[in-house]
Scaffold this motif. Structure first.
Motif, PDB file in Angstrom:
ATOM      1  N   GLY A 171       0.814  -1.214   0.000  1.00  0.00           N
ATOM      2  CA  GLY A 171       0.000   0.000   0.000  1.00  0.00           C
ATOM      3  C   GLY A 171       0.844   1.258   0.000  1.00  0.00           C
ATOM      4  N   HIS A 172       0.184   2.384  -0.212  1.00  0.00           N
ATOM      5  CA  HIS A 172       0.855   3.678  -0.245  1.00  0.00           C
ATOM      6  C   HIS A 172       0.564   4.456   1.030  1.00  0.00           C
ATOM      7  CE1 HIS A 172       1.467   2.595  -4.399  1.00  0.00           C
ATOM      8  NE2 HIS A 172       0.162   2.567  -4.621  1.00  0.00           N
ATOM      9  N   VAL A 173       1.439   5.410   1.345  1.00  0.00           N
ATOM     10  CA  VAL A 173       1.370   6.106   2.622  1.00  0.00           C
ATOM     11  C   VAL A 173       1.361   7.619   2.402  1.00  0.00           C
ATOM     12  CG1 VAL A 173       2.548   6.540   4.819  1.00  0.00           C
ATOM     13  CG2 VAL A 173       2.569   4.247   3.820  1.00  0.00           C
ATOM     14  N   LEU A 174       0.490   8.294   3.160  1.00  0.00           N
ATOM     15  CA  LEU A 174       0.471   9.758   3.189  1.00  0.00           C
ATOM     16  C   LEU A 174       0.915  10.193   4.578  1.00  0.00           C
ATOM     17  CD1 LEU A 174      -0.217  12.489   1.888  1.00  0.00           C
ATOM     18  CD2 LEU A 174      -2.571  12.202   2.709  1.00  0.00           C
ATOM     19  N   PHE A 190       6.284  -1.523  -5.858  1.00  0.00           N
ATOM     20  CA  PHE A 190       6.211  -0.076  -6.039  1.00  0.00           C
ATOM     21  C   PHE A 190       5.500   0.511  -4.825  1.00  0.00           C
ATOM     22  CE2 PHE A 190       3.563   3.589  -7.368  1.00  0.00           C
ATOM     23  CZ  PHE A 190       4.590   4.495  -7.615  1.00  0.00           C
ATOM     24  N   LEU A 191       6.150   1.473  -4.194  1.00  0.00           N
ATOM     25  CA  LEU A 191       5.602   2.095  -2.990  1.00  0.00           C
ATOM     26  C   LEU A 191       5.692   3.608  -3.122  1.00  0.00           C
ATOM     27  CD1 LEU A 191       4.549   1.819  -0.040  1.00  0.00           C
ATOM     28  CD2 LEU A 191       6.943   1.766   0.688  1.00  0.00           C
ATOM     29  N   GLU A 245      -1.148  28.380   1.824  1.00  0.00           N
ATOM     30  CA  GLU A 245      -0.867  29.252   0.690  1.00  0.00           C
ATOM     31  C   GLU A 245      -0.138  28.465  -0.398  1.00  0.00           C
ATOM     32  OE1 GLU A 245       1.402  33.490  -0.316  1.00  0.00           O
ATOM     33  OE2 GLU A 245       1.140  32.834   1.750  1.00  0.00           O
ATOM     34  N   GLY A 246      -0.682  28.507  -1.604  1.00  0.00           N
ATOM     35  CA  GLY A 246      -0.066  27.802  -2.725  1.00  0.00           C
ATOM     36  C   GLY A 246      -0.231  26.297  -2.663  1.00  0.00           C
ATOM     37  N   THR A 247      -1.252  25.815  -1.952  1.00  0.00           N
ATOM     38  CA  THR A 247      -1.483  24.375  -1.870  1.00  0.00           C
ATOM     39  C   THR A 247      -2.828  24.022  -2.484  1.00  0.00           C
ATOM     40  OG1 THR A 247      -2.506  24.505   0.329  1.00  0.00           O
ATOM     41  CG2 THR A 247      -0.122  24.177   0.241  1.00  0.00           C
ATOM     42  N   TYR A 248      -2.973  22.759  -2.842  1.00  0.00           N
ATOM     43  CA  TYR A 248      -4.208  22.251  -3.447  1.00  0.00           C
ATOM     44  C   TYR A 248      -4.683  21.049  -2.631  1.00  0.00           C
ATOM     45  CZ  TYR A 248      -2.525  25.001  -7.412  1.00  0.00           C
ATOM     46  OH  TYR A 248      -2.051  26.017  -8.209  1.00  0.00           O
ATOM     47  N   VAL A 249      -5.918  21.071  -2.223  1.00  0.00           N
ATOM     48  CA  VAL A 249      -6.460  19.981  -1.419  1.00  0.00           C
ATOM     49  C   VAL A 249      -6.480  18.699  -2.249  1.00  0.00           C
ATOM     50  CG1 VAL A 249      -8.468  19.151  -0.142  1.00  0.00           C
ATOM     51  CG2 VAL A 249      -7.856  21.577  -0.070  1.00  0.00           C
ATOM     52  N   LEU A 250      -6.019  17.596  -1.656  1.00  0.00           N
ATOM     53  CA  LEU A 250      -6.048  16.324  -2.365  1.00  0.00           C
ATOM     54  C   LEU A 250      -7.494  15.880  -2.562  1.00  0.00           C
ATOM     55  CD1 LEU A 250      -3.224  14.234  -0.648  1.00  0.00           C
ATOM     56  CD2 LEU A 250      -3.106  15.551  -2.743  1.00  0.00           C
ATOM     57  N   PRO A 251      -7.882  15.506  -3.777  1.00  0.00           N
ATOM     58  CA  PRO A 251      -9.254  15.055  -4.013  1.00  0.00           C
ATOM     59  C   PRO A 251      -9.525  13.740  -3.296  1.00  0.00           C
ATOM     60  CG  PRO A 251      -7.895  14.701  -5.961  1.00  0.00           C
ATOM     61  CD  PRO A 251      -7.061  15.491  -5.002  1.00  0.00           C
ATOM     62  N   GLU A 252     -10.793  13.483  -2.982  1.00  0.00           N
ATOM     63  CA  GLU A 252     -11.167  12.275  -2.254  1.00  0.00           C
ATOM     64  C   GLU A 252     -10.738  11.010  -3.000  1.00  0.00           C
ATOM     65  OE1 GLU A 252     -12.301  12.127   0.804  1.00  0.00           O
ATOM     66  OE2 GLU A 252     -12.091  14.301   0.809  1.00  0.00           O
ATOM     67  N   ALA A 253     -10.817  11.045  -4.326  1.00  0.00           N
ATOM     68  CA  ALA A 253     -10.435   9.860  -5.104  1.00  0.00           C
ATOM     69  C   ALA A 253      -8.971   9.501  -4.887  1.00  0.00           C
ATOM     70  CB  ALA A 253     -10.701  10.100  -6.589  1.00  0.00           C
ATOM     71  N   GLN A 254      -8.130  10.520  -4.714  1.00  0.00           N
ATOM     72  CA  GLN A 254      -6.714  10.241  -4.493  1.00  0.00           C
ATOM     73  C   GLN A 254      -6.449   9.834  -3.045  1.00  0.00           C
ATOM     74  OE1 GLN A 254      -4.063  13.103  -6.130  1.00  0.00           O
ATOM     75  NE2 GLN A 254      -2.251  11.936  -5.639  1.00  0.00           N
ATOM     76  N   LEU A 255      -7.107  10.470  -2.105  1.00  0.00           N
ATOM     77  CA  LEU A 255      -6.955  10.077  -0.707  1.00  0.00           C
ATOM     78  C   LEU A 255      -7.326   8.610  -0.512  1.00  0.00           C
ATOM     79  CD1 LEU A 255      -8.393  13.165   1.224  1.00  0.00           C
ATOM     80  CD2 LEU A 255      -6.029  12.347   1.257  1.00  0.00           C
ATOM     81  N   ASP A 256      -8.318   8.163  -1.277  1.00  0.00           N
ATOM     82  CA  ASP A 256      -8.795   6.789  -1.154  1.00  0.00           C
ATOM     83  C   ASP A 256      -7.761   5.781  -1.637  1.00  0.00           C
ATOM     84  OD1 ASP A 256     -10.856   5.109  -0.269  1.00  0.00           O
ATOM     85  OD2 ASP A 256     -11.643   4.854  -2.288  1.00  0.00           O
ATOM     86  N   ARG A 257      -6.762   6.247  -2.397  1.00  0.00           N
ATOM     87  CA  ARG A 257      -5.719   5.341  -2.891  1.00  0.00           C
ATOM     88  C   ARG A 257      -4.595   5.158  -1.872  1.00  0.00           C
ATOM     89  NH1 ARG A 257      -9.495   6.452  -6.955  1.00  0.00           N
ATOM     90  NH2 ARG A 257      -9.086   5.134  -8.767  1.00  0.00           N
ATOM     91  N   PHE A 258      -4.528   6.000  -0.854  1.00  0.00           N
ATOM     92  CA  PHE A 258      -3.505   5.838   0.176  1.00  0.00           C
ATOM     93  C   PHE A 258      -3.993   4.833   1.211  1.00  0.00           C
ATOM     94  CE2 PHE A 258      -2.225  10.036  -1.432  1.00  0.00           C
ATOM     95  CZ  PHE A 258      -0.863   9.838  -1.572  1.00  0.00           C
ATOM     96  N   MET A 259      -3.232   3.777   1.405  1.00  0.00           N
ATOM     97  CA  MET A 259      -3.639   2.761   2.383  1.00  0.00           C
ATOM     98  C   MET A 259      -3.619   3.317   3.798  1.00  0.00           C
ATOM     99  SD  MET A 259      -2.038  -1.025   3.115  1.00  0.00           S
ATOM    100  CE  MET A 259      -2.928  -1.809   1.774  1.00  0.00           C
TER     101      MET A 259
END
Length: 319
Positions: free
Chosen positions: A41-44, A145-146, A157-171
């Motif tokens: 899995g992937h990690v945030l 692959f990790l 400032e200068g950041t973009y909120v991660l979309p829910e679809a991408q958050l769902d890919r982080f284990m």
């Protein structure tokens, strides 16, 4: 326990010792990182700067002799800067694929929330399918692959909120946090002769990690535990304070992570305590509370506290 698994346990202990020598006082977080690695899995990692997020990831790559690439995310980063690009070769009269940094075993996406949503989405295919498509051609990623991504929770400032679809890919999603007083003092002496990462010796190679991932899939899950996993996940969707609950993908991720944690703790079966321990890290970032609940001070942790009080824990398990 056969000889192969005993050798795995020895390697994992050495791997934990390597990581803990670089990130002092963070044994639980090291265990979570290794859990994700064994589960595939992937990690945030969400934390303030300077807490050792990048050091931890570098230490893992160095310890398993894996290919390591780093992407420093910013608004100018393009999707092809990650996936690679097809370039026309006039002598050969054809397009040749020049791979991007995603073609590696361990990829660090530093400050991922500084990249635009379009660039962030370029990682979705790699995270889920373990390949990238460039100009219609599919290019498989190395195995294992990790992806380990970091983000700063307080710099907007200068950041973009991660979309829910991408958050769902982080284990898993977790933080390192600040060390305590004594641990921070030990850090001063530990780095007096240079950074500990530079002194690390590899304890395995990536092919051995891939073998461990296959053995993790064979960890036994009793039907009662499987029911427990599904019930806990479904409760996140039914809770009155939760606007968006965890997805079926999260249910699968929770069980995969529990298998990896069991293996890491030298068991060939999953127990309910594995689920209870991992649920906040696996499901928490996939949930959104109602605005009224947040105003009232409710947190994801308090939601899980309620859920675990409501769900009956299976007590009789058969391997």
């Amino acid at each position: 326990m056969d000889a192969l698994i005993m050798e795995d346990m020895s390697i994992l202990k050495q791997l934990k010792a390597n990581l803990e020598s670089c990130i002092l006082g963070k044994a639980a977080e090291v265990e979570l990182l290794l859990t994700a690695a064994l589960a595939g899995g992937h990690v945030l990692l969400e934390d303030v700067p300077g807490t050792g997020k990048t050091v931890l990831i570098k230490a893992l790559a160095r310890s398993v002799q894996g290919q390591f690439r780093r992407i420093q995310c910013n608004p100018d980063l393009l999707p092809t800067d990650i996936t690679g690009v097809a370039i026309y070769h006039p002598k050969q009269e054809t397009f040749l694929f020049r791979p991007g940094p995603v073609m590696t075993h361990i990829l660090l996406a530093d400050e991922i929330n500084r990249a635009t949503t379009k660039t962030q989405s370029a990682l979705l295919e790699a995270m889920e399918e373990h390949h990238v498509t460039v100009d219609g051609d599919c290019h498989p990623l190395p195995t294992p692959f990790l992806l380990l991504a970091t983000q700063n929770p307080i710099d907007f400032e200068g950041t973009y909120v991660l979309p829910e679809a991408q958050l769902d890919r982080f284990m898993l999603k977790f933080s390192l946090g600040y060390p305590d007083h004594e641990t921070e003092k030990k850090m001063l002496y530990a780095q007096a002769g240079g950074h500990p990462v530079e002194r690390l010796e590899p304890v395995a190679d990536v092919s051995r990690i891939a073998d461990m991932q296959r053995r993790v899939r064979d960890v036994h899950v009793d039907e009662a535990v499987a029911d427990y996993v599904v019930t806990v996940t479904r409760k996140t969707r039914e809770h009155s304070s939760v606007f968006l609950g965890a997805s079926p993908r999260a249910t699968i991720a929770l069980l995969q992570a529990a298998k990896a944690l069991a293996y890491l703790r030298e068991r060939d079966y999953v127990i309910p305590d594995d689920i209870k321990y991992l649920a906040p890290f696996v499901l928490g970032h996939r949930m959104i509370l109602h605005s009224e609940a947040r105003i009232e001070g409710l947190t994801i942790d308090s939601v899980f506290h309620t859920i675990f009080q409501q769900v009956r824990v299976p007590v009789r398990l058969e391997k």
